[in-house]
Design a protein around this motif. Structure first.
Motif, mmCIF file in Angstrom:
data_model
loop_
_atom_site.group_PDB
_atom_site.id
_atom_site.type_symbol
_atom_site.label_atom_id
_atom_site.label_comp_id
_atom_site.label_asym_id
_atom_site.label_seq_id
_atom_site.Cartn_x
_atom_site.Cartn_y
_atom_site.Cartn_z
ATOM 1 N N ILE A 1 23.370 14.033 67.849
ATOM 2 C CA ILE A 1 24.537 13.485 69.229
ATOM 3 C C ILE A 1 23.103 12.469 69.771
ATOM 4 O O ILE A 1 21.435 12.338 70.078
ATOM 5 C CB ILE A 1 23.623 14.786 69.772
ATOM 6 N N LEU A 2 24.084 11.405 69.578
ATOM 7 C CA LEU A 2 23.580 9.986 71.493
ATOM 8 C C LEU A 2 23.415 10.092 72.047
ATOM 9 O O LEU A 2 24.958 10.799 72.953
ATOM 10 C CB LEU A 2 23.607 9.158 70.363
ATOM 11 N N ALA A 3 22.385 10.788 73.274
ATOM 12 C CA ALA A 3 22.516 10.634 74.330
ATOM 13 C C ALA A 3 22.948 9.787 74.871
ATOM 14 O O ALA A 3 21.637 9.356 75.336
ATOM 15 C CB ALA A 3 22.128 12.228 75.288
ATOM 16 N N THR A 4 23.632 9.360 76.191
ATOM 17 C CA THR A 4 23.434 8.428 77.101
ATOM 18 C C THR A 4 24.068 8.327 78.579
ATOM 19 O O THR A 4 23.732 9.512 78.870
ATOM 20 C CB THR A 4 24.054 7.057 76.460
ATOM 21 N N GLY A 5 23.528 7.621 80.074
ATOM 22 C CA GLY A 5 24.210 7.849 81.144
ATOM 23 C C GLY A 5 23.530 8.747 81.909
ATOM 24 O O GLY A 5 22.474 9.150 80.896
ATOM 25 N N GLY A 6 23.008 8.727 83.127
ATOM 26 C CA GLY A 6 21.738 9.017 84.234
ATOM 27 C C GLY A 6 21.428 10.627 83.271
ATOM 28 O O GLY A 6 19.910 10.529 83.370
ATOM 29 N N ALA A 7 22.250 11.230 83.291
ATOM 30 C CA ALA A 7 21.683 13.082 82.960
ATOM 31 C C ALA A 7 21.137 13.043 82.031
ATOM 32 O O ALA A 7 19.398 13.786 81.187
ATOM 33 C CB ALA A 7 22.941 14.089 83.261
ATOM 34 N N SER A 8 21.160 11.933 80.773
ATOM 35 C CA SER A 8 20.084 11.662 79.689
ATOM 36 C C SER A 8 18.820 11.757 80.033
ATOM 37 O O SER A 8 17.975 11.294 78.943
ATOM 38 C CB SER A 8 20.762 10.424 78.707
ATOM 39 N N HIS A 9 18.100 10.707 80.888
ATOM 40 C CA HIS A 9 16.882 11.063 81.477
ATOM 41 C C HIS A 9 16.176 12.497 82.374
ATOM 42 O O HIS A 9 15.251 12.124 81.814
ATOM 43 C CB HIS A 9 16.870 10.327 83.201
ATOM 44 N N ASN A 10 17.468 13.224 81.757
ATOM 45 C CA ASN A 10 16.473 15.042 82.439
ATOM 46 C C ASN A 10 15.485 15.678 80.749
ATOM 47 O O ASN A 10 17.514 16.267 80.344
ATOM 48 C CB ASN A 10 17.260 15.829 83.083
ATOM 49 N N ARG A 11 14.783 15.562 80.359
ATOM 50 C CA ARG A 11 14.487 16.298 79.025
ATOM 51 C C ARG A 11 15.067 17.805 79.074
ATOM 52 O O ARG A 11 15.523 18.235 77.817
ATOM 53 C CB ARG A 11 13.176 16.007 78.824
ATOM 54 N N ASP A 12 15.165 18.489 80.287
ATOM 55 C CA ASP A 12 15.675 20.005 80.536
ATOM 56 C C ASP A 12 17.108 20.239 80.186
ATOM 57 O O ASP A 12 17.176 21.191 79.635
ATOM 58 C CB ASP A 12 15.219 20.283 81.800
ATOM 59 N N ILE A 13 18.049 19.263 80.205
ATOM 60 C CA ILE A 13 19.655 18.739 80.455
ATOM 61 C C ILE A 13 19.699 18.427 79.280
ATOM 62 O O ILE A 13 20.219 19.299 78.297
ATOM 63 C CB ILE A 13 20.147 17.843 81.189
ATOM 64 N N LEU A 14 19.175 18.072 78.038
ATOM 65 C CA LEU A 14 18.828 17.465 77.189
ATOM 66 C C LEU A 14 18.843 18.764 75.912
ATOM 67 O O LEU A 14 19.401 18.561 75.025
ATOM 68 C CB LEU A 14 18.468 16.085 76.311
ATOM 69 N N GLN A 15 17.494 19.296 76.543
ATOM 70 C CA GLN A 15 17.160 20.146 75.990
ATOM 71 C C GLN A 15 18.188 21.315 75.392
ATOM 72 O O GLN A 15 18.813 21.955 74.582
ATOM 73 C CB GLN A 15 15.879 21.043 76.096
ATOM 74 N N VAL A 16 19.139 21.659 76.898
ATOM 75 C CA VAL A 16 19.885 22.582 76.990
ATOM 76 C C VAL A 16 20.841 22.157 75.909
ATOM 77 O O VAL A 16 21.521 22.586 74.659
ATOM 78 C CB VAL A 16 20.667 22.872 78.041
ATOM 79 N N LEU A 17 21.549 20.802 75.876
ATOM 80 C CA LEU A 17 22.115 20.153 74.704
ATOM 81 C C LEU A 17 21.984 20.177 73.743
ATOM 82 O O LEU A 17 23.009 20.901 72.623
ATOM 83 C CB LEU A 17 22.072 18.374 75.533
ATOM 84 N N ALA A 18 20.407 19.677 72.621
ATOM 85 C CA ALA A 18 19.933 20.938 72.017
ATOM 86 C C ALA A 18 20.518 22.076 71.229
ATOM 87 O O ALA A 18 20.892 22.114 70.229
ATOM 88 C CB ALA A 18 19.439 19.565 71.569
#
Ligand SMILES: O=C(CO)[C@@H](O)[C@H](O)CF
Length: 490
Positions: free
Chosen positions: A436-453
């Motif tokens: 998954i390639l994440a971009t945009g403002g919320a992609s700066h929050n690692r905890d949000i990205l952890q939920v995505l993963a």
């Protein structure tokens, strides 16, 4: 920008809603030049806001085509004044905001082929358009035309199976139908209808450039499986439409050499190739170098999902476009209106407007949220059409509230589970090599990205896509050249 050492390159253009932008990319894929013209700032005489005019009905949204032409003049003159060496440009391609349409008046092709290098483009094209205010993707005034088109082909799902999407107000076929019904004289005086992408390519080509398969998939007119215009859809929109559209071409096509106007005025080499322009989203998919099985998630005001698909299953939600890189494959596009708008509202309500407090809630709650589930739509959602906040306990009872940390995790898990479910609805399947390639403002929050993963069960990478449509267009220009011209892209 410092003086530019002469080096072989390709140009990538983006005719987007708010600006025209260009990047120059060398054979090592380094961006060494970029520039842009913002319509609201640099072309005040057109009086746009966000690059558009919202009409009094609140539904009709247009942009002046001559503003786009003049923006190109300004950028090219700035590049010339900066000493940019146009003689090194091997090829160019570009992107345009999807769905917008341009109506070339009878006789325009003669003007395009005989442009004087002593004048600017906008000084010579003033009389070349049968309407000057072009409908763009923000328009939502064609609901009647949408229902008529769906009825003609047997309903929304039938249209989606045929063209990749159910009828949407912004899609070009419905816009053309509205023009034909409300301004038949302008329609009859139109020799060619372009998308914004093929309009821009036509300027460089010095003749009408064809519509490419990928951006043509955003019209509710192209049969995406066999890549030909649907006669049923054409007939439902307007008469003699096929001759005004021309034949669609693969997105990787070289549509011709640059016109003599650009050779004589700016010094482009006569052999500079023009590669078919496409829509901004397909170009971004190329710019992010998405590969089979990958997903790109743009976590912005609204969230957008780009999918690389081999075997799509068109549905009533989201869009299937022909793939801009591999003509045998497809791309999926899903737009979710309640993106950062919802994340920021919940952050303000429950985490004292602090992202670090927001993150603490995600860190202090477990994956799966003990079975609690939430869906949050404070504005009418696009995918699917629903509004309101909806919470369900582990016992599957609807509840009116969650503890603050459970609510925050329920919001993020709910947003990403919805994305996965709708992606799978379009035929997407997670593959072993999926990333998954994440971009945009919320992609700066690692905890949000952890939920995505966690939700997708795949690794997540953060990428900067500020110029993705431009860079993707330059990549596509290189991609159309003989292999010796560049390092490998894909
Ligand atoms: O309507 C859209 C896609 O279907 C937008 O992303 C436009 O392409 C933005 F220009």
């Amino acid at each position: 920008m410092a003086e530019h050492a002469a080096r072989r390159c390709c140009l990538g253009w983006d005719f987007s809603t708010q600006q025209v932008k260009v990047v120059a990319v060398d054979a090592e894929l380094n961006v060494f030049y970029e520039d842009s013209v913002l319509f609201d700032r640099d072309l005040l005489e057109f009086g746009t806001q966000g690059g558009v005019h919202v009409h009094e009905d609140g539904l009709t949204v247009t942009s002046p085509v001559l503003m786009w032409v003049q923006a190109l003049d300004i950028i090219l003159e700035k590049m010339k004044a900066s000493g940019f060496d146009f003689s090194q440009v091997l090829a160019l391609s570009g992107a345009g905001q999807q769905h917008g349409s341009v109506y070339w008046k009878a006789g325009a092709s003669q003007v395009l082929t005989s442009l004087s290098p002593d004048l600017l483009l906008h000084e010579q094209l003033q009389a070349c358009f049968s309407i000057r205010d072009c409908p763009v993707w923000m328009d939502s005034s064609t609901t009647a035309q949408c229902r008529q088109l769906e009825a003609t082909v047997g309903g929304a799902q039938a249209l989606s199976c045929l063209t990749g999407s159910r009828a949407y107000e912004r899609f070009t076929g419905n816009q053309i139908a509205k023009l034909y019904q409300q301004n038949p004289e302008a329609y009859s005086h139109t020799e060619r209808i372009s998308l914004v992408s093929s309009f821009a390519a036509s300027l460089f080509l010095g003749s009408h450039s064809p519509i490419d398969y990928s951006d043509g998939s955003g019209m509710n007119l192209l049969r995406i499986q066999d890549k030909v215009w649907s006669q049923a859809c054409l007939g439902a929109c307007a008469p003699h439409l096929e001759e005004k559209l021309g034949l669609p071409v693969p997105s990787c096509s070289v549509v011709g050499a640059i016109s003599s106007y650009f050779v004589q005025r700016y010094g482009f080499p006569p052999g500079c190739k023009v590669v078919a322009f496409t829509g901004d989203n397909p170009a971004s998919l190329a710019g992010m170098r998405l590969e089979e099985g990958d997903i790109a998630v743009s976590l912005g005001t609204s969230d957008t999902l780009f999918l690389w698909l081999q075997e799509p299953t068109p549905t009533l939600e989201g869009h299937i476009f022909c793939n801009p890189v591999d003509p045998q494959h497809y791309m999926g596009l899903l737009c979710f209106k309640n993106g950062s708008l919802m994340r920021e509202k919940i952050r303000d309500e429950l985490a004292s407007s602090s992202w670090s407090e927001f993150s603490k809630a995600l860190q202090s709650t477990e994956m799966g949220n003990s079975g609690n589930l939430g869906f949050y739509f404070d504005v009418m959602e696009i995918t699917p059409e629903i509004i309101g906040r909806h919470r369900f306990s582990a016992e599957n009872h609807e509840v009116s509230a969650f503890p603050w940390d459970v609510e925050i995790r329920a919001l993020i898990e709910g947003q990403f589970m919805a994305k996965k479910i709708h992606a799978e609805g379009l035929g997407y399947r997670v593959m072993p090599k999926t990333k998954i390639l994440a971009t945009g403002g919320a992609s700066h929050n690692r905890d949000i990205l952890q939920v995505l993963a966690d939700v997708f069960g795949t690794p997540v990478y953060v990428i900067d896509t500020a110029n993705s449509a431009c860079v993707g267009s330059a990549y596509r220009a290189f991609h159309a050249l003989p292999p010796f011209c560049l390092v490998s892209i894909y």
